[in-house]
Write a protein that holds these residues in place. Structure first.
Motif, short mmCIF file in Angstrom:
data_model
loop_
_atom_site.label_atom_id
_atom_site.label_comp_id
_atom_site.label_asym_id
_atom_site.label_seq_id
_atom_site.Cartn_x
_atom_site.Cartn_y
_atom_site.Cartn_z
N VAL A 222 -0.23 44.96 33.60
CA VAL A 222 -0.75 43.76 32.96
C VAL A 222 -2.24 43.60 33.24
O VAL A 222 -3.04 43.29 32.34
CB VAL A 222 0.04 42.52 33.43
CG1 VAL A 222 -0.65 41.24 32.97
CG2 VAL A 222 1.47 42.56 32.91
N VAL A 223 -2.64 43.83 34.49
CA VAL A 223 -4.06 43.74 34.84
C VAL A 223 -4.86 44.82 34.11
O VAL A 223 -5.97 44.57 33.62
CB VAL A 223 -4.23 43.87 36.37
CG1 VAL A 223 -5.71 43.89 36.74
CG2 VAL A 223 -3.52 42.73 37.07
N TRP B 112 8.12 44.58 40.76
CA TRP B 112 7.18 44.24 39.70
C TRP B 112 5.77 44.75 39.98
O TRP B 112 4.81 44.36 39.30
CB TRP B 112 7.14 42.72 39.49
CG TRP B 112 8.47 42.18 39.11
CD1 TRP B 112 9.38 41.56 39.91
CD2 TRP B 112 9.07 42.24 37.81
NE1 TRP B 112 10.50 41.22 39.21
CE2 TRP B 112 10.35 41.63 37.91
CE3 TRP B 112 8.67 42.76 36.57
CZ2 TRP B 112 11.20 41.53 36.82
CZ3 TRP B 112 9.52 42.64 35.50
CH2 TRP B 112 10.77 42.04 35.62
N GLY C 127 3.06 44.67 37.05
CA GLY C 127 1.94 43.77 37.29
C GLY C 127 0.60 44.48 37.21
O GLY C 127 -0.37 43.95 36.63
N ALA D 19 -3.92 44.45 42.50
CA ALA D 19 -2.70 43.80 41.99
C ALA D 19 -1.47 44.59 42.40
O ALA D 19 -0.44 44.00 42.79
CB ALA D 19 -2.78 43.67 40.47
N TRP D 20 -1.55 45.91 42.32
CA TRP D 20 -0.41 46.74 42.73
C TRP D 20 -0.10 46.56 44.21
O TRP D 20 1.07 46.44 44.60
CB TRP D 20 -0.73 48.21 42.43
CG TRP D 20 0.37 49.14 42.83
CD1 TRP D 20 1.50 49.44 42.14
CD2 TRP D 20 0.44 49.89 44.05
NE1 TRP D 20 2.27 50.34 42.84
CE2 TRP D 20 1.64 50.63 44.02
CE3 TRP D 20 -0.40 50.02 45.16
CZ2 TRP D 20 2.02 51.48 45.05
CZ3 TRP D 20 -0.02 50.86 46.20
CH2 TRP D 20 1.17 51.58 46.14
N LEU E 204 1.51 42.97 44.82
CA LEU E 204 2.89 42.88 44.34
C LEU E 204 3.80 43.84 45.09
O LEU E 204 4.98 43.56 45.30
CB LEU E 204 2.94 43.16 42.84
CG LEU E 204 2.37 42.04 41.96
CD1 LEU E 204 2.25 42.50 40.52
CD2 LEU E 204 3.23 40.79 42.05
#
Length: 427
Positions: free
Chosen positions: A173-174, A166, A170, A155-156, A159
């Motif tokens: 959040v994951v 973000w 982000g 995810a990092w 994004l």
């Protein structure tokens, strides 16, 4: 109407990004310094409120978008240093001394200039050595918890490619979703979610003053306050450096008994409130910084929930999120450290000693790294000799401090320079 809403939205984004990107670093640092979960939650809450009050005062008083944040490199320093002799009360005492030094730097400009005069390669290498242990955590997390850490890193990366601002929120959040799916719910009690202030009576230890308070002051000044000033100068402002140090130093003193380690000018998120994205008119951007400060203070109400979440999560996962948040700072610090071939060896010595985490006579590696780097410069650095004969068409003797240009007053800069933020800013 759009012109009024724009700085408010920019301030909200600044607060959200600033909090979500680094609160895990703060909690990791406070817990590494010996704080209990309740004391760490209190420290995070105190930092949010202190940052909000300082930002609101500076923005209202000077009409400049002077964003305020906690010292993220300072929190990383706490992780690298570990608990001082005497535990958490001694750490709180070191926080107070560091805050007092920041106030002193605001009252006596030569002290602030002396800190800014620390060679940039050595300062960058010391910061890189402090950040390295946390920045390796994502790699270790992928090996130890591949099914949990893998989605966080993916995810990092995604994004970071398409919405860099973000990337860390982000990934957080994951990580929260992974924690909620795997951690036992027993730790998330209603009592733990309520924010509270836990005061600690400070204690004093000479080795902690040298090994923690002084490095915390230097890292906060060199990695936060001076770059924060440079950002503002780069956008055409002339911020009052002395007033900013006095305000943030006083905020640090007020937050320290509740567990806050350091308050300073924002460096990473400063541009969000000072750039044209906050408002086309530079005279209106201070509204964004005030909104960011007040937003951060409100986010502090979630300190209990954030700490409870961290408490039930695998420690390596929290360190991995913190490491992802600090990769950009590590890259900048390393680039600053090795940019000049003449000081590269001294910078490498500083980095190696600091990253080693060695403790000698109770003093941590950050201090010894700084001392070793400065000693290397003193022993081996040689000043470049001026040319024996000036160029035939030259105007006169070269002034090496200005890159070989004439030393006459007319050749000197009259506009503020982002590379010399203290001299170009008011005091």
């Amino acid at each position: 109407m759009a012109g009024r809403v724009q700085p408010l939205l920019a301030g909200v984004v600044t607060a959200l990004v600033g909090f979500a990107s680094s609160f895990t670093v703060v909690l990791a640092g406070l817990r590494a310094a010996g704080a209990s979960d309740a004391q760490a939650a209190s420290g995070l809450l105190a930092l949010c409120v202190a940052c909000g009050l300082a930002a609101a005062w500076l923005g209202w008083r000077h009409r400049i978008p002077m964003s305020v944040a906690w010292s993220t490199p300072g929190a990383a320093l706490l992780v690298a240093t570990g608990p001082p002799p005497g535990g958490w009360p001694v750490a709180v005492g070191a926080f107070l001394v560091s805050g007092a030094l920041i106030v002193a730097a605001g009252l006596f400009p030569p002290l602030g200039r002396a800190v800014a005069a620390i060679p940039k390669p050595v300062a960058g290498a010391m910061l890189a050595g402090v950040l390295l242990p946390l920045c390796t955590a994502p790699v270790r997390a992928l090996v130890e918890l591949p099914l949990v850490a893998g989605p966080v890193v993916v995810a990092w990366l995604a994004l970071h490619r398409f919405a860099r601002r973000w990337a860390v929120p982000g990934a957080l959040v994951v990580a929260v979703a992974a924690i909620a799916a795997t951690a036992p719910p027993a730790g998330l009690t209603a009592a733990a979610l309520v924010p509270s202030v836990t005061l600690t009576m400070p204690a004093w230890d000479a080795s902690a003053l040298v090994g923690l308070a002084l490095p915390l002051f230097l890292v906060t000044m060199a990695a936060q306050n001076v770059p924060g000033m440079a950002v503002l100068v780069g956008y055409g402002y002339r911020p009052p450096f002395g007033a900013a140090l006095r305000a943030t130093g006083l905020a640090s003193l007020l937050a320290a008994p509740a567990g806050g380690h350091a308050v300073n000018l924002a460096a990473i998120t400063a541009a969000l409130a000072a750039s044209p994205d906050a408002h086309p008119d530079p005279e209106r951007r201070w509204i964004a910084s005030i909104t960011a400060g007040l937003g951060l203070a409100l986010l502090g109400l979630g300190a209990g929930a954030a700490t409870a979440l961290v408490a039930v999560a695998p420690p390596i996962l929290i360190e991995a999120v913190a490491g992802l948040a600090l990769l950009g700072a590590l890259a900048t610090a390393l680039a600053s450290a090795v940019a000049d071939p003449a000081t590269r060896e001294a910078a490498v010595v500083t980095f190696v000693v600091t990253a080693s985490g060695v403790t000698l006579i109770g003093v941590g590696g950050a201090f010894w790294g700084l001392a070793a780097g400065c000693l290397m410069l003193l022993l081996f650095h040689r000043r470049r000799l001026p040319p024996t004969e000036p160029p035939a068409d030259g105007p006169g003797p070269a002034d090496h401090s200005s890159g070989g240009r004439s030393a006459t007053p007319t050749a000197r800069r009259t506009r503020p320079s982002a590379t010399d933020p203290i001299r170009s800013a008011g005091t």
